[in-house]
Design a protein around this motif. Structure first.
Motif, PDB file in Angstrom:
ATOM      1  N   ASP A 340       0.806  -1.208   0.000  1.00  0.00           N
ATOM      2  CA  ASP A 340       0.000   0.000   0.000  1.00  0.00           C
ATOM      3  C   ASP A 340       0.846   1.268   0.000  1.00  0.00           C
ATOM      4  N   ASN A 341       2.070   1.192   0.533  1.00  0.00           N
ATOM      5  CA  ASN A 341       2.997   2.309   0.375  1.00  0.00           C
ATOM      6  C   ASN A 341       3.254   2.567  -1.103  1.00  0.00           C
ATOM      7  N   ALA A 342       3.556   1.484  -1.832  1.00  0.00           N
ATOM      8  CA  ALA A 342       3.819   1.618  -3.268  1.00  0.00           C
ATOM      9  C   ALA A 342       2.562   1.976  -4.033  1.00  0.00           C
ATOM     10  N   LEU A 343       1.429   1.376  -3.660  1.00  0.00           N
ATOM     11  CA  LEU A 343       0.176   1.623  -4.373  1.00  0.00           C
ATOM     12  C   LEU A 343      -0.279   3.065  -4.223  1.00  0.00           C
ATOM     13  N   SER A 344      -0.224   3.602  -3.013  1.00  0.00           N
ATOM     14  CA  SER A 344      -0.654   4.988  -2.811  1.00  0.00           C
ATOM     15  C   SER A 344       0.264   5.963  -3.539  1.00  0.00           C
ATOM     16  N   THR A 345       1.554   5.635  -3.603  1.00  0.00           N
ATOM     17  CA  THR A 345       2.491   6.498  -4.346  1.00  0.00           C
ATOM     18  C   THR A 345       2.212   6.420  -5.843  1.00  0.00           C
ATOM     19  N   ARG A 346       1.977   5.217  -6.357  1.00  0.00           N
ATOM     20  CA  ARG A 346       1.626   5.058  -7.768  1.00  0.00           C
ATOM     21  C   ARG A 346       0.368   5.850  -8.114  1.00  0.00           C
ATOM     22  N   THR A 347      -0.603   5.788  -7.231  1.00  0.00           N
ATOM     23  CA  THR A 347      -1.859   6.494  -7.457  1.00  0.00           C
ATOM     24  C   THR A 347      -1.645   8.003  -7.420  1.00  0.00           C
ATOM     25  N   ALA A 348      -0.827   8.467  -6.481  1.00  0.00           N
ATOM     26  CA  ALA A 348      -0.519   9.897  -6.410  1.00  0.00           C
ATOM     27  C   ALA A 348       0.198  10.369  -7.670  1.00  0.00           C
ATOM     28  N   LEU A 349       1.100   9.537  -8.178  1.00  0.00           N
ATOM     29  CA  LEU A 349       1.832   9.899  -9.396  1.00  0.00           C
ATOM     30  C   LEU A 349       0.876  10.039 -10.577  1.00  0.00           C
ATOM     31  N   ARG A 350      -0.019   9.081 -10.725  1.00  0.00           N
ATOM     32  CA  ARG A 350      -0.997   9.154 -11.817  1.00  0.00           C
ATOM     33  C   ARG A 350      -1.859  10.408 -11.678  1.00  0.00           C
ATOM     34  N   SER A 351      -2.258  10.723 -10.450  1.00  0.00           N
ATOM     35  CA  SER A 351      -3.093  11.885 -10.189  1.00  0.00           C
ATOM     36  C   SER A 351      -2.409  13.183 -10.592  1.00  0.00           C
ATOM     37  N   VAL A 352      -1.174  13.366 -10.142  1.00  0.00           N
ATOM     38  CA  VAL A 352      -0.488  14.634 -10.399  1.00  0.00           C
ATOM     39  C   VAL A 352      -0.094  14.768 -11.864  1.00  0.00           C
ATOM     40  N   GLN A 353       0.209  13.674 -12.528  1.00  0.00           N
ATOM     41  CA  GLN A 353       0.508  13.734 -13.963  1.00  0.00           C
ATOM     42  C   GLN A 353      -0.733  14.123 -14.757  1.00  0.00           C
ATOM     43  N   GLN A 354      -1.885  13.649 -14.325  1.00  0.00           N
ATOM     44  CA  GLN A 354      -3.142  13.983 -14.990  1.00  0.00           C
ATOM     45  C   GLN A 354      -3.460  15.474 -14.821  1.00  0.00           C
ATOM     46  N   ILE A 355      -3.245  15.997 -13.623  1.00  0.00           N
ATOM     47  CA  ILE A 355      -3.482  17.422 -13.388  1.00  0.00           C
ATOM     48  C   ILE A 355      -2.501  18.267 -14.186  1.00  0.00           C
ATOM     49  N   PHE A 356      -1.264  17.812 -14.253  1.00  0.00           N
ATOM     50  CA  PHE A 356      -0.237  18.518 -15.030  1.00  0.00           C
ATOM     51  C   PHE A 356      -0.675  18.662 -16.488  1.00  0.00           C
ATOM     52  N   SER A 357      -1.225  17.600 -17.058  1.00  0.00           N
ATOM     53  CA  SER A 357      -1.644  17.639 -18.464  1.00  0.00           C
ATOM     54  C   SER A 357      -2.817  18.588 -18.668  1.00  0.00           C
ATOM     55  N   LEU A 358      -3.637  18.788 -17.636  1.00  0.00           N
ATOM     56  CA  LEU A 358      -4.766  19.708 -17.754  1.00  0.00           C
ATOM     57  C   LEU A 358      -4.313  21.161 -17.749  1.00  0.00           C
ATOM     58  N   VAL A 359      -3.270  21.451 -16.980  1.00  0.00           N
ATOM     59  CA  VAL A 359      -2.765  22.828 -16.904  1.00  0.00           C
ATOM     60  C   VAL A 359      -2.199  23.262 -18.248  1.00  0.00           C
ATOM     61  N   GLY A 360      -1.532  22.348 -18.959  1.00  0.00           N
ATOM     62  CA  GLY A 360      -0.966  22.671 -20.260  1.00  0.00           C
ATOM     63  C   GLY A 360       0.449  23.195 -20.165  1.00  0.00           C
ATOM     64  N   ALA A 361       0.854  23.939 -21.175  1.00  0.00           N
ATOM     65  CA  ALA A 361       2.242  24.383 -21.286  1.00  0.00           C
ATOM     66  C   ALA A 361       2.674  25.256 -20.115  1.00  0.00           C
ATOM     67  N   LYS A 362       1.737  25.929 -19.461  1.00  0.00           N
ATOM     68  CA  LYS A 362       2.097  26.776 -18.320  1.00  0.00           C
ATOM     69  C   LYS A 362       2.746  25.955 -17.201  1.00  0.00           C
ATOM     70  N   ALA A 363       2.371  24.684 -17.121  1.00  0.00           N
ATOM     71  CA  ALA A 363       2.953  23.832 -16.087  1.00  0.00           C
ATOM     72  C   ALA A 363       4.395  23.485 -16.387  1.00  0.00           C
ATOM     73  N   GLY A 364       4.877  23.819 -17.573  1.00  0.00           N
ATOM     74  CA  GLY A 364       6.279  23.594 -17.894  1.00  0.00           C
ATOM     75  C   GLY A 364       7.205  24.546 -17.172  1.00  0.00           C
ATOM     76  N   ASN A 365       6.650  25.624 -16.611  1.00  0.00           N
ATOM     77  CA  ASN A 365       7.445  26.562 -15.826  1.00  0.00           C
ATOM     78  C   ASN A 365       7.840  25.894 -14.517  1.00  0.00           C
TER      79      ASN A 365
END
Length: 400
Positions: A340-365
């Motif tokens: 569950d340590n690994a699972l929760s981290t994997r889930t957090a990674l997927r979550s933040v990558q998804q939000i990053f893609s929604l922000v768009g190029a501005k998140a490249g800063n």
């Protein structure tokens, strides 16, 4: 003592013994706005500020997993996980420094009372950093009264401030790993911490050259679990001494990853009403809050972060309840916590990558909060204790 530590350490009384678990979580939540203000500077400076470190100590965070004899609050792994997640909502590196230095109290407790007195007697705020992975290239020469230690250890998170260090080096005829505890002043810092994420953790290499370490501050690494059990008699009211070691139940690394994703989701929700993206190659603008696609993707990302948070809260509470009942964790429970340590981290990674893609190029800063959260969680996900495949294999073996 390090120059950083000398600026923040002072003869001050331990936090009030009346502080409760709820007080600790509330204090972490209260720090979030300040940590958010400072997060970009932490990332750029590659360290948290002396003032932030001082505030962590004053709030009582480094006393949570410390015995009452040394001014500690004797709280549980559950509170540790909740505090780390909340601090990470503001700054992941700050949460990591707290989590590492607080967790390392347990390593001190594995040593004799003489060592505990030596570290916490003069200063109940003293902390321990270092690296407990054995460096096979290190040299520990047995001499009268102790050892002469030489070697380098990387990834020493929190070493910008810790007064003490712990290293694992081969010693004896069989070259078995031994834990060596020594003052920070006996080591030199190699400023080699330039990662893409978690830049403010101060996880630099520490170098030791022919330093004498007395016998009472040296013991076999493989004896740590056994020694912790022996030391329980020194602190009979401290339930967390019945937790597993190394502890998965306090989710020391996963909590930081989930907190970072949680903070990224909060930032997106707070700013989406005024956020736009270019409509197409010819121009124009699309309001993110009016896009069904954005709503669908964000709901998934935020829900994933929420599920990971709830999983950590439940598992850390279960681990704390086992310790409180003085019940040893079974292999199946340990394997499940690792999973569950690994699972929760994997889930957090997927979550933040998804939000990053929604922000768009501005998140490249690099200074964008979502960019920083994404880089931080990506870095955390590579920690050896969060290897998904290893965790999955051990879990299947434990339950089959």
């Amino acid at each position: 003592m390090t120059s950083e530590a000398s600026r923040v350490a002072a003869a001050r009384p331990a936090p009030s013994p009346d502080l409760t678990a709820d007080d600790m979580v509330a204090a972490a939540q209260a720090m979030i706005p300040l940590l958010r203000e400072r997060a970009a500077d932490v990332d750029a400076d590659r360290r948290i500020s002396a003032d932030t470190y001082r505030r962590l100590g004053d709030a009582g965070f480094f006393h949570m997993l410390k015995p009452k004899k040394y001014g500690g609050l004797e709280l549980s792994e559950h509170e540790h996980a909740r505090v780390a997640m909340n601090l990470a909502r503001g700054c992941t590196s700050t949460a990591w420094v707290f989590s590492i230095l607080s967790s390392d109290n347990t390593a001190i407790l594995a040593f004799p009372e003489e060592v505990q007195d030596e570290i916490w007697g003069p200063d109940t705020f003293a902390t321990l950093a270092g690296n407990t992975n054995m460096n096979p290239k290190a040299v520990a020469e047995k001499v009268r009264g102790g050892y002469r230690l030489t070697g380098q250890w990387g990834f020493c998170s929190g070493s910008d401030f810790s007064e003490w260090l712990i290293f694992n080096a081969p010693a004896g005829d069989d070259g078995e790993g031994h834990m060596f505890v020594l003052p920070h002043s006996d080591a030199e810092t190699v400023d080699d911490w330039y990662p893409t994420g978690m830049r403010g953790t101060g996880s630099r290499t520490m170098s030791v050259s022919d330093v004498f370490v007395p016998e009472h501050r040296v013991q076999l690494a493989k004896d740590t679990v056994h020694k912790l059990k022996e030391r329980r008699a020194l602190h009979p009211t401290f339930d967390t001494m019945w937790a597993t070691w190394p502890s998965n139940g306090r989710f020391p690394f996963a909590s930081c990853a989930v907190g970072a994703a949680w903070g990224a989701a909060e930032h997106f929700a707070e700013t989406v009403g005024t956020s736009t993206r270019v409509a197409n190659a010819l121009g124009g603008a699309v309001r993110l809050s009016e896009s069904d696609y954005v709503a669908s993707e964000f709901a998934q990302a935020q829900g994933d972060a929420e599920m990971a948070r709830l999983l950590i809260e439940k598992r850390s509470l279960q681990a704390s309840e086992r310790a409180r009942a003085r019940v040893e964790s079974t292999e199946a429970e340990v394997a499940r916590d690792l999973r569950d340590n690994a699972l929760s981290t994997r889930t957090a990674l997927r979550s933040v990558q998804q939000i990053f893609s929604l922000v768009g190029a501005k998140a490249g800063n690099a200074s964008h909060p979502v960019s920083r959260a994404k880089r931080d969680v990506e870095m955390i996900s590579h920690h050896v204790t969060l290897n998904w495949r290893q965790g999955a294999v051990r879990y299947l073996a434990a339950v089959s």
